[in-house]
Design a protein around this motif. Structure first.
Motif, PDB file in Angstrom:
ATOM      1  N   ARG A   1       7.584   8.448 -17.527  1.00  0.00           N
ATOM      2  CA  ARG A   1       6.404   8.095 -18.326  1.00  0.00           C
ATOM      3  C   ARG A   1       5.662   9.294 -18.879  1.00  0.00           C
ATOM      4  O   ARG A   1       5.044   9.217 -19.941  1.00  0.00           O
ATOM      5  CB  ARG A   1       5.431   7.236 -17.503  1.00  0.00           C
ATOM      6  CG  ARG A   1       5.796   5.753 -17.533  1.00  0.00           C
ATOM      7  CD  ARG A   1       4.836   4.903 -16.731  1.00  0.00           C
ATOM      8  NE  ARG A   1       4.934   5.216 -15.326  1.00  0.00           N
ATOM      9  CZ  ARG A   1       4.019   5.845 -14.635  1.00  0.00           C
ATOM     10  NH1 ARG A   1       2.905   6.219 -15.214  1.00  0.00           N
ATOM     11  NH2 ARG A   1       4.199   6.128 -13.365  1.00  0.00           N
TER      12      ARG A   1
ATOM     13  N   ASP B   1       9.911   7.693 -11.916  1.00  0.00           N
ATOM     14  CA  ASP B   1       9.088   6.863 -12.805  1.00  0.00           C
ATOM     15  C   ASP B   1       7.976   7.696 -13.453  1.00  0.00           C
ATOM     16  O   ASP B   1       7.675   7.552 -14.638  1.00  0.00           O
ATOM     17  CB  ASP B   1       8.504   5.695 -11.994  1.00  0.00           C
ATOM     18  CG  ASP B   1       7.746   4.695 -12.853  1.00  0.00           C
ATOM     19  OD1 ASP B   1       8.381   4.071 -13.721  1.00  0.00           O
ATOM     20  OD2 ASP B   1       6.520   4.544 -12.669  1.00  0.00           O
TER      21      ASP B   1
ATOM     22  N   GLU C   1      -0.457   8.047  -5.856  1.00  0.00           N
ATOM     23  CA  GLU C   1      -1.438   7.429  -4.957  1.00  0.00           C
ATOM     24  C   GLU C   1      -0.905   6.167  -4.279  1.00  0.00           C
ATOM     25  O   GLU C   1      -1.407   5.769  -3.245  1.00  0.00           O
ATOM     26  CB  GLU C   1      -2.741   7.144  -5.700  1.00  0.00           C
ATOM     27  CG  GLU C   1      -2.627   6.042  -6.746  1.00  0.00           C
ATOM     28  CD  GLU C   1      -3.814   6.055  -7.702  1.00  0.00           C
ATOM     29  OE1 GLU C   1      -4.630   6.985  -7.636  1.00  0.00           O
ATOM     30  OE2 GLU C   1      -3.903   5.124  -8.504  1.00  0.00           O
ATOM     31  N   GLY C   2       0.123   5.565  -4.838  1.00  0.00           N
ATOM     32  CA  GLY C   2       0.687   4.367  -4.210  1.00  0.00           C
ATOM     33  C   GLY C   2       1.822   4.675  -3.247  1.00  0.00           C
ATOM     34  O   GLY C   2       2.533   3.757  -2.830  1.00  0.00           O
TER      35      GLY C   2
ATOM     36  N   SER D   1       8.923   1.207 -12.067  1.00  0.00           N
ATOM     37  CA  SER D   1       8.748   1.147 -10.618  1.00  0.00           C
ATOM     38  C   SER D   1       8.004  -0.119 -10.205  1.00  0.00           C
ATOM     39  O   SER D   1       7.052  -0.538 -10.868  1.00  0.00           O
ATOM     40  CB  SER D   1       7.960   2.379 -10.146  1.00  0.00           C
ATOM     41  OG  SER D   1       6.667   2.389 -10.710  1.00  0.00           O
TER      42      SER D   1
ATOM     43  N   GLN E   1       0.824  -1.214   0.000  1.00  0.00           N
ATOM     44  CA  GLN E   1       0.000   0.000   0.000  1.00  0.00           C
ATOM     45  C   GLN E   1       0.861   1.268   0.000  1.00  0.00           C
ATOM     46  O   GLN E   1       0.523   2.233  -0.653  1.00  0.00           O
ATOM     47  CB  GLN E   1      -0.871   0.065   1.278  1.00  0.00           C
ATOM     48  CG  GLN E   1      -1.546  -1.213   1.664  1.00  0.00           C
ATOM     49  CD  GLN E   1      -2.877  -1.394   0.984  1.00  0.00           C
ATOM     50  OE1 GLN E   1      -3.595  -0.427   0.768  1.00  0.00           O
ATOM     51  NE2 GLN E   1      -3.215  -2.611   0.652  1.00  0.00           N
TER      52      GLN E   1
ATOM     53  N   LYS F   1      -2.234  12.150  -8.837  1.00  0.00           N
ATOM     54  CA  LYS F   1      -2.895  10.868  -9.085  1.00  0.00           C
ATOM     55  C   LYS F   1      -1.876   9.729  -9.055  1.00  0.00           C
ATOM     56  O   LYS F   1      -2.111   8.684  -8.468  1.00  0.00           O
ATOM     57  CB  LYS F   1      -3.601  10.906 -10.439  1.00  0.00           C
ATOM     58  CG  LYS F   1      -4.386   9.645 -10.758  1.00  0.00           C
ATOM     59  CD  LYS F   1      -5.236   9.835 -11.996  1.00  0.00           C
ATOM     60  CE  LYS F   1      -6.104   8.602 -12.229  1.00  0.00           C
ATOM     61  NZ  LYS F   1      -5.320   7.398 -12.506  1.00  0.00           N
ATOM     62  N   GLU F   2      -0.727   9.960  -9.666  1.00  0.00           N
ATOM     63  CA  GLU F   2       0.243   8.870  -9.795  1.00  0.00           C
ATOM     64  C   GLU F   2       1.057   8.643  -8.521  1.00  0.00           C
ATOM     65  O   GLU F   2       1.770   7.655  -8.421  1.00  0.00           O
ATOM     66  CB  GLU F   2       1.153   9.149 -11.000  1.00  0.00           C
ATOM     67  CG  GLU F   2       0.336   9.198 -12.281  1.00  0.00           C
ATOM     68  CD  GLU F   2       0.981   8.462 -13.423  1.00  0.00           C
ATOM     69  OE1 GLU F   2       2.198   8.267 -13.389  1.00  0.00           O
ATOM     70  OE2 GLU F   2       0.250   8.071 -14.348  1.00  0.00           O
TER      71      GLU F   2
END
Lengths: 264, 156
Positions: free
Chosen positions: B116, B112, B131-132, B56, B44, B128-129
């Motif tokens: 991208r 990463d 979020e992990g 990643s 998470q 948003k990216e």
């Protein structure tokens, strides 16, 4: 995590051979669900057979109106594929909203579908688009594949090789996501081709299913307001700390409306 | 037990691991690369993010044997002759950390994201990216600022 014997194979035939020889073997695809499950000791296979080295299970191709996605293709690859974006943009969009970027770099379509988590995204698309699951033994229609919570039509020594998605004239996936896990509390995939509307619903019940009542209403009138009169049976809905059954039933209609609006 | 060999931060490394050894355990406990952290151990939080073959991954959710033969980059592999990577420098300049526990994963995910999305990635995409990757100190504002600054610097 209990120990196990790990084996990496380079062909589907070798994978099947390995699982037949194993005492209590399990295939691993991207491992993004399986490894956490094993760490929690909810699974303790004797043998883990890694499908990650099988090249024939990877890649995306478009043939006419069908998009074929190899089982070991990652969510990141589906999301970034110009073939998928150009043919079924809703599917690329769905893949790009699973989990987080690092999970999408490992997680695969075959793993997601074989695991059949009640809140997984891909099953809604498999059902909504009327996809076909190709295995080393046969072809299984999307409607017959998901048989219950974490249960599928797959046999123990059966490997998904690819998923074939027919193109729809218009399609959209809307999910009400858990803000922590990004899993669907409810997700609805709507696809329209000619006069035929198909609806795949995930997150709401024990496993993804076709929204037949929603389809019936939308077949006559493909508009968000057509969903208003549909009755969603509350007693079949999941109920947990994230959402009550009543709330999920409500969300099914809201997500369907949003998907219909996004189609037009 | 299995023998694994991989390129870690550009150097060939190998070791004996149990089949169940996680990549992060191999990196931290055998190679003593303790910059990669374990926060939640349930994929998470993102403290354990490293790059495997250029992308990643959460190293707590990958087996060491699965990285066999691969190229792994950890936070220790970013600086060049004592000079911080532009993304590391940007976190320093923008106060993108407080306690620092999540920072190695944040920096690896940030690079990463830039790889991208390019160096002109917008704020909504960065948020948003990320979020992990969970940070319990900063409230994310300065992390997002740092990622933007780092993205510009990476773009030259």
């Amino acid at each position: 995590m209990y120990n196990f014997s790990y084996q990496k194979v380079s062909s589907v035939a070798d994978a099947v051979d390995a699982i037949k020889k194993a005492d209590d073997g399990k295939f691993v695809a991207g491992g993004q669900t399986m490894l956490p499950t094993m760490k929690h000791r909810l699974a303790s296979p004797s043998d883990v057979i890694d499908l990650g080295g099988i090249d024939e299970l990877k890649g995306i191709s478009v043939d006419g109106d069908t998009v074929t996605i190899g089982a070991m293709t990652t969510h990141a690859e589906v999301a970034a594929s110009s073939d998928v974006q150009g043919t079924i943009p809703a599917l690329a969009n769905l893949a790009g909203n699973i989990g987080d970027p690092a999970v999408r770099n490992r997680g695969t379509i075959g793993g997601s579908i074989a695991n059949n988590d009640p809140a997984a995204d891909y099953p809604a698309a498999v059902i909504g688009l009327g996809a076909t699951i190709k295995t080393n033994k046969r072809e299984i229609s999307g409607d017959e594949f998901f048989t219950g919570m974490f249960e599928t039509a797959l046999e123990d020594d059966e490997v998904i090789t690819a998923v074939l998605f027919p193109k729809a004239e218009a399609s959209a996936y809307m999910k009400f996501e858990n803000p922590a896990s990004r899993y669907a509390i409810v997700g609805v995939f709507v696809a329209k081709s000619g006069d035929i509307v198909k609806v795949g619903v995930t997150g709401a019940t024990a496993c993804a299913h076709r929204g037949l009542r929603l389809e019936k209403a939308l077949n006559g009138n493909f508009a968000a307001e057509a969903v208003d009169e549909v009755e969603i049976p509350v007693e079949k809905m999941n109920s947990d700390i994230h959402a009550s059954a009543e709330y999920r039933a409500h969300l099914v209609k809201v997500m369907t409306k949003r998907a219909v609006e996004a189609c037009s | 037990m299995q023998t694994v060999s991989m390129n870690v931060n550009g150097e060939p490394k190998s070791g004996e691991v149990e089949d169940r050894t996680l990549l992060v355990e191999f990196l931290r406990e055998q190679l003593r690369l303790t910059g990669t952290h374990v926060g939640c151990d349930t994929s998470q939080c993102g403290a354990c993010v490293v790059h495997v073959n250029g992308v990643s991954v959460k190293s707590c959710t990958m087996l060491a044997v699965q990285a066999d033969g691969g190229d792994v980059t950890t936070i220790e592999g970013l600086a060049n002759n004592g000079e911080l990577h532009p993304m590391q420098q940007a976190f320093k300049d923008n106060h993108g950390l407080q306690c620092g526990f999540c920072t190695p994963g944040m920096v690896m995910s940030a690079i990463d994201i830039v790889n991208r999305n390019g160096s002109d990635v917008d704020e909504a995409t960065v948020r948003k990216e990320l979020e992990g990757n969970i940070c319990r100190c900063t409230g994310y504002h300065n992390i997002v600022k740092a990622v933007h600054a780092g993205a510009k610097n990476m773009g030259g």
